[in-house]
Design a protein around this motif. Structure first.
Motif, mmCIF file in Angstrom:
data_model
loop_
_atom_site.group_PDB
_atom_site.id
_atom_site.type_symbol
_atom_site.label_atom_id
_atom_site.label_comp_id
_atom_site.label_asym_id
_atom_site.label_seq_id
_atom_site.Cartn_x
_atom_site.Cartn_y
_atom_site.Cartn_z
ATOM 1 N N THR A 111 -73.273 -17.976 6.090
ATOM 2 C CA THR A 111 -73.162 -19.266 6.767
ATOM 3 C C THR A 111 -72.129 -19.174 7.877
ATOM 4 O O THR A 111 -72.365 -19.635 9.004
ATOM 5 N N GLY A 112 -70.990 -18.555 7.579
ATOM 6 C CA GLY A 112 -69.986 -18.339 8.601
ATOM 7 C C GLY A 112 -70.513 -17.464 9.720
ATOM 8 O O GLY A 112 -70.330 -17.753 10.909
ATOM 9 N N ALA A 113 -71.220 -16.392 9.349
ATOM 10 C CA ALA A 113 -71.760 -15.467 10.349
ATOM 11 C C ALA A 113 -72.802 -16.150 11.235
ATOM 12 O O ALA A 113 -72.886 -15.872 12.438
ATOM 13 N N GLY A 114 -73.596 -17.048 10.655
ATOM 14 C CA GLY A 114 -74.560 -17.810 11.461
ATOM 15 C C GLY A 114 -73.854 -18.653 12.502
ATOM 16 O O GLY A 114 -74.264 -18.710 13.672
ATOM 17 N N SER A 115 -72.763 -19.286 12.090
ATOM 18 C CA SER A 115 -71.968 -20.069 13.037
ATOM 19 C C SER A 115 -71.274 -19.165 14.052
ATOM 20 O O SER A 115 -71.074 -19.548 15.208
ATOM 21 N N GLY A 116 -70.894 -17.963 13.611
ATOM 22 C CA GLY A 116 -70.309 -17.010 14.544
ATOM 23 C C GLY A 116 -71.289 -16.647 15.639
ATOM 24 O O GLY A 116 -70.931 -16.601 16.832
ATOM 25 N N LEU A 117 -72.534 -16.386 15.258
ATOM 26 C CA LEU A 117 -73.575 -16.091 16.245
ATOM 27 C C LEU A 117 -73.803 -17.293 17.163
ATOM 28 O O LEU A 117 -73.880 -17.139 18.392
ATOM 29 N N ALA A 118 -73.887 -18.489 16.569
ATOM 30 C CA ALA A 118 -74.095 -19.697 17.366
ATOM 31 C C ALA A 118 -72.945 -19.922 18.340
ATOM 32 O O ALA A 118 -73.154 -20.282 19.501
ATOM 33 N N THR A 119 -71.735 -19.696 17.861
ATOM 34 C CA THR A 119 -70.555 -19.851 18.717
ATOM 35 C C THR A 119 -70.598 -18.860 19.872
ATOM 36 O O THR A 119 -70.304 -19.200 21.026
ATOM 37 N N ASP A 120 -70.972 -17.627 19.573
ATOM 38 C CA ASP A 120 -71.052 -16.596 20.603
ATOM 39 C C ASP A 120 -72.089 -16.951 21.665
ATOM 40 O O ASP A 120 -71.888 -16.711 22.866
ATOM 41 N N LEU A 121 -73.192 -17.559 21.237
ATOM 42 C CA LEU A 121 -74.285 -17.880 22.156
ATOM 43 C C LEU A 121 -74.094 -19.217 22.878
ATOM 44 O O LEU A 121 -74.611 -19.398 23.987
ATOM 45 N N VAL A 291 -74.336 -28.436 19.948
ATOM 46 C CA VAL A 291 -74.280 -28.596 18.496
ATOM 47 C C VAL A 291 -75.217 -27.582 17.849
ATOM 48 O O VAL A 291 -76.406 -27.518 18.194
ATOM 49 N N PHE A 292 -74.687 -26.790 16.936
ATOM 50 C CA PHE A 292 -75.521 -25.940 16.090
ATOM 51 C C PHE A 292 -75.580 -26.586 14.721
ATOM 52 O O PHE A 292 -74.572 -26.715 14.033
ATOM 53 N N LYS A 293 -76.770 -27.039 14.342
ATOM 54 C CA LYS A 293 -76.962 -27.660 13.036
ATOM 55 C C LYS A 293 -77.680 -26.683 12.112
ATOM 56 O O LYS A 293 -78.766 -26.209 12.428
ATOM 57 N N SER A 294 -77.035 -26.385 11.000
ATOM 58 C CA SER A 294 -77.597 -25.431 10.048
ATOM 59 C C SER A 294 -77.636 -26.019 8.649
ATOM 60 O O SER A 294 -76.670 -26.636 8.204
ATOM 61 N N VAL A 295 -78.758 -25.845 7.982
ATOM 62 C CA VAL A 295 -78.840 -26.172 6.557
ATOM 63 C C VAL A 295 -78.921 -24.890 5.731
ATOM 64 O O VAL A 295 -78.951 -24.934 4.507
ATOM 65 N N GLY A 296 -78.942 -23.751 6.422
ATOM 66 C CA GLY A 296 -78.991 -22.460 5.747
ATOM 67 C C GLY A 296 -80.398 -22.103 5.324
ATOM 68 O O GLY A 296 -81.209 -22.971 4.985
ATOM 69 N N ASN A 297 -80.723 -20.816 5.389
ATOM 70 C CA ASN A 297 -82.045 -20.390 4.927
ATOM 71 C C ASN A 297 -81.973 -18.982 4.353
ATOM 72 O O ASN A 297 -81.040 -18.229 4.620
ATOM 73 N N ALA A 298 -82.980 -18.659 3.575
ATOM 74 C CA ALA A 298 -82.965 -17.407 2.827
ATOM 75 C C ALA A 298 -83.089 -16.175 3.719
ATOM 76 O O ALA A 298 -82.758 -15.067 3.274
ATOM 77 N N ALA A 299 -83.539 -16.327 4.955
ATOM 78 C CA ALA A 299 -83.585 -15.173 5.859
ATOM 79 C C ALA A 299 -82.190 -14.604 6.058
ATOM 80 O O ALA A 299 -81.993 -13.379 6.068
ATOM 81 N N GLN A 300 -81.209 -15.487 6.208
ATOM 82 C CA GLN A 300 -79.825 -15.046 6.361
ATOM 83 C C GLN A 300 -79.356 -14.268 5.134
ATOM 84 O O GLN A 300 -78.711 -13.228 5.247
ATOM 85 N N ASP A 301 -79.685 -14.794 3.964
ATOM 86 C CA ASP A 301 -79.263 -14.155 2.720
ATOM 87 C C ASP A 301 -79.908 -12.787 2.545
ATOM 88 O O ASP A 301 -79.256 -11.823 2.157
ATOM 89 N N LEU A 302 -81.204 -12.710 2.838
ATOM 90 C CA LEU A 302 -81.919 -11.477 2.551
ATOM 91 C C LEU A 302 -81.515 -10.323 3.463
ATOM 92 O O LEU A 302 -81.451 -9.176 3.010
ATOM 93 N N VAL A 303 -81.242 -10.604 4.747
ATOM 94 C CA VAL A 303 -80.833 -9.492 5.615
ATOM 95 C C VAL A 303 -79.472 -8.954 5.180
ATOM 96 O O VAL A 303 -79.229 -7.744 5.230
ATOM 97 N N VAL A 304 -78.596 -9.852 4.738
ATOM 98 C CA VAL A 304 -77.297 -9.404 4.217
ATOM 99 C C VAL A 304 -77.499 -8.629 2.919
ATOM 100 O O VAL A 304 -76.930 -7.547 2.718
ATOM 101 N N ALA A 305 -78.334 -9.160 2.029
ATOM 102 C CA ALA A 305 -78.558 -8.508 0.736
ATOM 103 C C ALA A 305 -79.176 -7.124 0.908
ATOM 104 O O ALA A 305 -78.806 -6.182 0.203
ATOM 105 N N GLN A 306 -80.107 -7.002 1.840
ATOM 106 C CA GLN A 306 -80.745 -5.700 2.078
ATOM 107 C C GLN A 306 -79.725 -4.683 2.592
ATOM 108 O O GLN A 306 -79.714 -3.522 2.182
ATOM 109 N N TYR A 307 -78.847 -5.136 3.479
ATOM 110 C CA TYR A 307 -77.787 -4.282 4.011
ATOM 111 C C TYR A 307 -76.831 -3.871 2.895
ATOM 112 O O TYR A 307 -76.455 -2.694 2.775
#
Length: 317
Positions: A111-121, A291-307
């Protein structure tokens, strides 16, 4: 099947790596072959526990699996985490379960990393001040992520329970070597970046509190009843969401703005993955609020989990 504890997971990934992974996840989700159904929510009203079931398939990232989350606000009163979670990954060729890992920290990290990407963009390149709403684990990774992509010099922390702010400031100052202090709503006018990581049901601030050109990461509200950002701000900002269908179904900030006729469904038309893939534009100029609005999704979880699974296999964890 490889079983990985939170300690194992933490040994395999850091915030910078997670932000890079978020870019691949969001691009596949928005313009690739990723399939992430809207999560299924089950509630136990007798003890106010909520369970989330979040499957995903990301062929390009070779990821297939499910995250299960359990949460209860009362946990904080008995010194337990608000959020507990696990991720189950399957072998994409055979369907065989290959790993089960603790995902409580992954949830906060991604979730933090998603916001990090959003902040960067989306945030201004010269952004260097921030306000953080909340002092939980999600607030910590929000702060860590924005510091990873912008040269943050000062942070104000706002929280409902004032007594918890000092410990947060002390811990994160030591970790990030940034000036982090208690803040008030008055400090929002000085903030280039605002992160909301709370369980609020009403807006935390009003639109006239905001600085011109500010960027907001709104990640706390994950039901239609919750909200952290005012309808006026949603209507008068460049709105980017993590996933359109999920936000229309779950993001109270957006749903309330639609019900109040501040915006229409057609205004929720830009996903972070589209901005990352340069299919759509993000910030239009230095003056607009994003505004970056996020409710979170499993795509974020799975790429981290696979790594994490790959690294844990290499490390024999």
């Amino acid at each position: 099947m490889r079983i990985l504890s939170q300690k194992d997971v933490r040994a395999c990934i850091n915030m910078e790596q997670a932000i890079t992974l978020m870019k691949t996840a969001f691009i596949e989700l928005s313009v690739g072959e990723g399939v992430v159904p809207v999560r299924h929510i089950l509630q136990n009203p007798n003890n106010k526990t909520t369970a989330l079931f979040m499957p995903a398939s990301l062929p390009q990232n070779n990821s297939l699996g499910l995250k299960v989350v359990g949460m209860n606000e009362n946990n904080l009163d008995i010194n337990l985490p608000l959020i507990n979670a696990v991720i189950l990954l399957l072998d994409t060729k055979t369907g065989t379960p290959i790993t089960l890992m603790d995902a409580s920290w992954i949830t906060a990290l991604r979730t933090g990393a998603g916001s990090g990407l959003a902040t960067d963009l989306l945030a201004r390149k010269d952004a260097n001040t921030a306000v953080i709403f909340g002092v939980g684990v999600q607030a910590k990774t929000q702060l860590e992520a924005i510091c990873a992509v912008r040269a943050i010099s000062k942070v104000w922390v706002i929280n409902r329970t004032i007594s918890k702010i000092d410990a947060f400031c002390e811990e994160m100052t030591a970790k990030l070597d940034v000036e982090i202090v208690t803040g008030t709503l008055e400090h929002i006018k000085q903030a280039d970046i605002i992160c909301t990581a709370t369980t609020a049901f009403e807006p935390l601030f009003q639109h006239n509190h905001l600085k011109e050109g500010a960027h907001i990461n709104a990640i706390g509200a994950y039901t239609a009843e919750m909200s952290e950002v005012s309808p006026e701000t949603i209507a008068n900002s460049r709105l980017v969401v993590d996933r359109q269908d999920a936000c229309l179904h779950e993001a109270g900030d957006i749903i309330k703005a639609m019900k109040g006729n501040y915006i229409s469904k057609s205004d929720v038309n830009c996903e972070l993955g589209e901005v990352a893939a340069k299919v759509k534009s993000g910030r239009q100029n230095e003056h607009e609020i994003t505004v970056f609005k996020s409710v979170g999704n499993a795509a974020q979880d799975l790429v981290v989990a696979q790594y994490v699974y790959k690294k844990a296999t290499e490390k024999k964890l």
